[in-house]
Design a protein around this motif. Structure first.
Motif, short mmCIF file in Angstrom:
data_model
loop_
_atom_site.label_atom_id
_atom_site.label_comp_id
_atom_site.label_asym_id
_atom_site.label_seq_id
_atom_site.Cartn_x
_atom_site.Cartn_y
_atom_site.Cartn_z
N LEU A 1 0.91 -1.14 0.14
CA LEU A 1 -0.15 0.10 0.08
C LEU A 1 0.77 1.20 -0.07
CD1 LEU A 1 -2.64 -0.96 2.65
CD2 LEU A 1 -3.05 -0.60 0.06
N ARG A 2 2.13 1.10 0.49
CA ARG A 2 2.86 2.24 0.45
C ARG A 2 3.56 2.65 -0.96
NH1 ARG A 2 4.75 0.47 5.64
NH2 ARG A 2 6.55 -0.76 4.77
N GLN A 3 3.53 1.69 -1.75
CA GLN A 3 4.17 1.72 -3.19
C GLN A 3 3.09 2.61 -4.04
OE1 GLN A 3 4.76 -2.21 -4.64
NE2 GLN A 3 6.76 -2.38 -3.38
N PRO A 4 3.61 3.28 -4.94
CA PRO A 4 2.73 4.15 -5.95
C PRO A 4 2.23 3.31 -6.79
CG PRO A 4 5.17 4.26 -6.61
CD PRO A 4 5.30 3.59 -5.20
N LEU A 5 0.89 3.78 -7.39
CA LEU A 5 0.17 2.98 -8.08
C LEU A 5 0.90 2.47 -9.28
CD1 LEU A 5 -2.97 1.97 -8.15
CD2 LEU A 5 -3.48 3.94 -9.66
N TRP A 6 1.50 3.01 -10.02
CA TRP A 6 2.12 2.61 -11.21
C TRP A 6 3.26 1.35 -11.01
CZ3 TRP A 6 7.46 2.47 -11.67
CH2 TRP A 6 8.05 3.49 -10.81
N ARG A 7 3.79 1.61 -9.73
CA ARG A 7 4.55 0.38 -9.71
C ARG A 7 3.75 -1.02 -9.22
NH1 ARG A 7 9.46 1.19 -5.53
NH2 ARG A 7 10.11 2.75 -6.96
N ILE A 8 2.64 -0.76 -8.52
CA ILE A 8 2.03 -1.95 -8.15
C ILE A 8 1.37 -2.51 -9.59
CG2 ILE A 8 -0.27 -2.84 -7.08
CD1 ILE A 8 0.15 -0.40 -5.07
N CYS A 9 1.13 -1.70 -10.46
CA CYS A 9 0.50 -2.00 -12.03
C CYS A 9 1.57 -2.79 -12.69
CB CYS A 9 -0.05 -1.08 -12.72
SG CYS A 9 -1.47 -0.33 -11.82
N LEU A 10 2.88 -2.28 -12.54
CA LEU A 10 3.98 -2.87 -13.20
C LEU A 10 4.29 -4.16 -12.68
CD1 LEU A 10 6.14 -1.98 -15.41
CD2 LEU A 10 7.69 -1.37 -13.56
N GLU A 11 4.13 -4.20 -11.55
CA GLU A 11 4.44 -5.72 -10.73
C GLU A 11 3.56 -6.49 -11.02
OE1 GLU A 11 5.58 -5.52 -6.69
OE2 GLU A 11 7.22 -4.22 -6.94
N ARG A 12 2.38 -6.03 -11.00
CA ARG A 12 1.24 -7.08 -11.51
C ARG A 12 1.37 -7.56 -12.75
NH1 ARG A 12 -3.03 -6.76 -7.22
NH2 ARG A 12 -1.71 -7.20 -5.70
N ALA A 13 1.74 -6.65 -13.87
CA ALA A 13 1.75 -7.06 -15.29
C ALA A 13 2.78 -8.10 -15.17
CB ALA A 13 2.19 -5.83 -15.97
N ARG A 14 3.98 -7.90 -14.68
CA ARG A 14 5.37 -8.88 -14.50
C ARG A 14 4.84 -10.01 -14.12
NH1 ARG A 14 10.00 -5.92 -11.67
NH2 ARG A 14 11.03 -7.90 -12.01
N GLU A 15 4.18 -10.20 -13.05
CA GLU A 15 3.57 -11.27 -12.40
C GLU A 15 2.84 -12.20 -13.29
OE1 GLU A 15 1.56 -11.35 -8.47
OE2 GLU A 15 3.50 -10.26 -7.71
N LEU A 16 1.78 -11.20 -14.10
CA LEU A 16 1.08 -12.03 -14.83
C LEU A 16 1.71 -12.62 -16.14
CD1 LEU A 16 -2.14 -12.40 -15.53
CD2 LEU A 16 -1.72 -10.49 -17.18
N MET A 17 2.83 -11.94 -16.46
CA MET A 17 3.55 -12.18 -17.76
C MET A 17 4.35 -13.44 -17.37
SD MET A 17 4.93 -8.94 -19.67
CE MET A 17 6.00 -9.72 -20.73
N PHE A 18 4.93 -13.44 -16.20
CA PHE A 18 5.67 -14.57 -15.81
C PHE A 18 4.70 -15.87 -15.55
CE2 PHE A 18 8.37 -17.00 -12.84
CZ PHE A 18 9.54 -16.66 -13.07
N ARG A 19 3.60 -15.67 -14.97
CA ARG A 19 2.63 -16.73 -14.87
C ARG A 19 2.11 -17.43 -16.00
NH1 ARG A 19 -2.08 -15.49 -10.63
NH2 ARG A 19 -0.17 -14.99 -9.59
N LEU A 20 1.82 -16.49 -16.99
CA LEU A 20 1.66 -17.02 -18.35
C LEU A 20 2.80 -17.50 -19.27
CD1 LEU A 20 -1.05 -14.28 -19.45
CD2 LEU A 20 -1.62 -16.74 -18.43
N ASP A 21 3.88 -17.43 -18.57
CA ASP A 21 5.14 -17.78 -19.32
C ASP A 21 5.19 -17.26 -20.98
OD1 ASP A 21 7.67 -18.95 -19.56
OD2 ASP A 21 6.82 -21.20 -19.73
N VAL A 22 4.95 -15.72 -20.91
CA VAL A 22 4.67 -15.11 -21.89
C VAL A 22 5.96 -15.39 -22.87
CG1 VAL A 22 4.34 -12.76 -23.08
CG2 VAL A 22 2.93 -13.76 -21.29
#
Lengths: 163, 198
Positions: free
Chosen positions: A42-63
């Protein structure tokens, strides 16, 4: 036994395994860990959270593995396009470079061809004269009166030839 | 390191790397008691140990994607724990407060404890809490690096080779640190024997 020996020290130290945290500590540790993770998130800025979520998703999907072939093809195409553009633009670039170096002069004709009659040599001679007139007039005897070639010729009283 | 534990850890690590946070929870549950013992015996303070453990697992979670399995997860997470604790101790300096946790009641049934209290006069003369306090004081007089080696070898029962991997030093260095630390501890505890009320 009067002194502690190595064996006793080892045994005593092993008994420290029995020193335990307060009861329930290990049960609550994971909850505390999750709570701290959330707080940090929650202390992190929104853009960083979105970036991390996107990276997680890419990693999970093995893009990376799924897209490896198309990405490689695209990379090759982009490289080819860049190289062809560079090759196409190369003469223009050479002209610009020559303009920056006037000592080498410009091409002789509009087509950019180099010929023996090009003014390159002329320019070199012009930009580097051997000596100026003033320099050549000076001698190491600067204070002496000017001397002429006739001075060095012996005087002759013979009449000059007339045709 | 036994193979089943390693295989199980590898699977949990792979699941964590693929985004399964519950797999990392299992690793946390599995390694918390062991890492608690390591950090606590290096800091001698429960509050510091708790904060450090949280930070250690948070760091491990962030870094686990970069973990390539060259060493076991056990060695890897212990390396993180030791390095973070040593850094913390350097910042804290020599200022420390002893915050001793309760001794588990099962110590009374420990064979080594029974042997020590039955045969060794210095131990027999001291009550358990006093002995615990003296041992912790003696441990805290060691340098951080020596205390780390003593904790891993004597308290956690790790082999020299494992300690050398965790600390990234040679086995010879581990042995020489242990030898020196044992001498130091012996001297401190002998002083206690000579002056038990000090």
């Amino acid at each position: 036994m009067d002194e502690f020996n190595d064996n006793e020290i080892t045994r005593l130290l092993r008994l420290k395994r029995y020193e335990q945290p307060p009861p329930g500590y290990f049960e609550n540790f994971l909850h505390e860990f999750h709570r701290r993770q959330r707080d940090e998130l929650l202390r992190q800025p929104l853009w960083r959270i979105c970036l991390e979520r996107a990276r997680e998703l890419m990693f999970r999907l093995d893009v990376r593995s799924l897209a490896s072939y198309p990405v490689a093809v695209a990379a090759v195409l982009v490289c080819a396009a860049v190289i062809s553009l560079k090759i196409y633009q190369e003469p223009e670039k050479a002209q610009v470079a020559l303009q920056d170096a006037p000592a080498l002069s410009t091409p002789a004709n509009a087509e950019g061809e180099w010929t023996l009659a090009s003014p390159v040599a002329t320019r070199i001679f012009r930009t580097q004269p051997l000596r100026s007139f003033d320099q050549s007039a000076q001698t190491h005897r600067a204070s002496a009166p000017p001397r002429y070639v006739l001075d060095s010729v012996p005087v002759s009283y013979e009449p000059t030839f007339k045709f | 390191m036994d193979q089943p534990r390693r295989d199980e850890d590898q699977e949990l690590v792979a699941r964590t790397q693929s985004g399964d946070a519950s797999a990392f929870d299992q690793l946390v549950i599995k390694y918390t008691p062991r890492l608690y013992g390591l950090v606590y015996n290096m800091t001698s303070n429960h509050e510091d140990t708790n904060d450090l453990l949280q930070d250690i697992f948070a760091k491990a979670y962030k870094a686990i994607r970069g973990f390539r399995g060259k060493s076991s997860f056990y060695t890897w997470v212990h390396s993180i724990a030791v390095n973070m604790t040593l850094n913390f101790l350097k910042k804290r300096g020599r200022r420390f407060q002893l915050s001793l946790d309760d001794v588990d009641a099962s110590i009374q049934n420990d064979r080594e404890f029974m042997e020590l209290t039955a045969t060794s006069s210095p131990v027999r003369e001291a009550d358990l809490s006093e002995l615990q306090r003296r041992l912790n004081e003696a441990m805290m007089k060691l340098s951080d690096e020596h205390r780390a080696v003593v904790t891993m070898f004597h308290i956690q029962g790790m082999p020299h080779a494992e300690i050398s991997k965790i600390l990234r030093v040679s086995e010879g260095t581990v042995r020489s640190r242990l030898f020196y630390a044992n001498r130091q501890l012996q001297n401190y505890l002998d002083e206690f024997r000579k002056n038990p009320v000090s």
